[in-house]
Design an enzyme around this catalytic site. Structure first.
Site, mmCIF file in Angstrom:
data_model
loop_
_atom_site.group_PDB
_atom_site.id
_atom_site.type_symbol
_atom_site.label_atom_id
_atom_site.label_comp_id
_atom_site.label_asym_id
_atom_site.label_seq_id
_atom_site.Cartn_x
_atom_site.Cartn_y
_atom_site.Cartn_z
ATOM 1 C CB SER A 13 -0.703 0.105 0.975
ATOM 2 O OG SER A 13 -1.595 1.543 1.266
ATOM 3 C CB THR A 52 -8.034 -2.029 0.119
ATOM 4 O OG1 THR A 52 -7.685 -2.491 -1.370
ATOM 5 C CG2 THR A 52 -7.236 -2.682 1.104
ATOM 6 C CE LYS A 56 -12.583 -0.956 -1.227
ATOM 7 N NZ LYS A 56 -12.013 -0.591 -3.227
ATOM 8 C CG ASP A 92 -12.402 3.005 -4.331
ATOM 9 O OD1 ASP A 92 -11.468 4.294 -3.611
ATOM 10 O OD2 ASP A 92 -13.244 2.113 -3.677
ATOM 11 N N GLY A 214 -3.347 3.459 -12.168
ATOM 12 C CA GLY A 214 -4.496 3.532 -11.047
ATOM 13 C C GLY A 214 -3.801 4.219 -9.848
#
Length: 225
Positions: A13, A52, A56, A92, A214
């Site tokens: 991450s 994440t 979710k 998101d 991303g």
């Protein structure tokens, strides 16, 4: 007060660095197993968390109040404690809309393919609907149409978005489909950010069409969160 990212495996991450840069120096990584979630969400010191894979949907179920957009999408990636209650949001969505603008990819009236059928793909699907996509098809491993059905869309698909982890470090290079077979392709987004140049994006570069990894998505949803 504690803030951070909840997930099952988080060694890859970038989120702590992003949130530190945004001014939150008290941002941690919370790796938890499914059996630990109830206790985790009950921790009164937690004031804000990002969520994440693969939690979710669990996060939505743990919220006392859910934002209408997150409810529509069916998952939550941001939880904020207000007056002792968890409020759930989906930032998101904002991250994906920003990514399309950043890359100069326009989806209104276009035939779109989403690779994957998980929580991220649900968010992308709703955003594409709101932006006026003509059609949205999910290719997946278990539910038809499958990845092997991709040839059926070689002559029609205009936008492709990868919402799977296929191609992510350390399992790169890997790819689910060969996008160079798509005759009308106008834009490619890969939500993977490590590596920043996946097979899909290298192919898009060779085809000289707009594309994006991303990382802008990750940063933009973090800013919104």
């Amino acid at each position: 007060m504690k803030f951070g990212l909840l997930g099952r495996t988080l060694g890859h991450s970038f989120s702590p660095r992003i949130h530190n840069a945004l001014g939150n120096t008290n941002y941690e990584l919370f790796e938890r197993e499914p059996s630990q979630l109830q206790e985790f969400f009950a921790d009164q010191e937690l004031q804000g968390i990002n969520i994440t894979f693969p939690y979710k949907v669990n996060a939505l179920e743990a919220c006392d109040v859910v934002d209408p957009r997150a409810e529509r999408i069916g998952c939550v990636n941001t939880m904020v404690r207000k007056d002792g209650k968890w409020h759930g949001y989906n930032t998101d969505y904002d991250g994906f809309v920003f990514t399309l603008k950043h890359a100069g990819i326009y989806v209104s009236g276009k035939e779109c393919i989403i690779l994957g059928d998980g929580a991220s793909s649900a968010t992308v699907h709703v955003a594409l609907e709101d932006l006026g996509a003509k059609s949205i098809t999910h290719l997946s491993r278990k539910t038809a149409p499958l990845y092997t059905d991709a040839p059926n869309y070689y002559e029609t698909a205009q936008i492709i978005i990868n919402c799977t982890p296929i191609g992510m470090y350390p399992h790169n290079p890997a790819s689910l489909i060969d996008i160079m077979q798509f005759a009308k392709l106008e834009g490619v987004v890969d939500l993977i950010y490590n590596p920043r140049r996946t097979v899909l994006l290298l192919q898009a570069e060779m085809m000289d069409i707009p594309h994006c990894d991303g990382l802008p998505f990750l940063v933009a949803q973090g800013v919104e969160a």
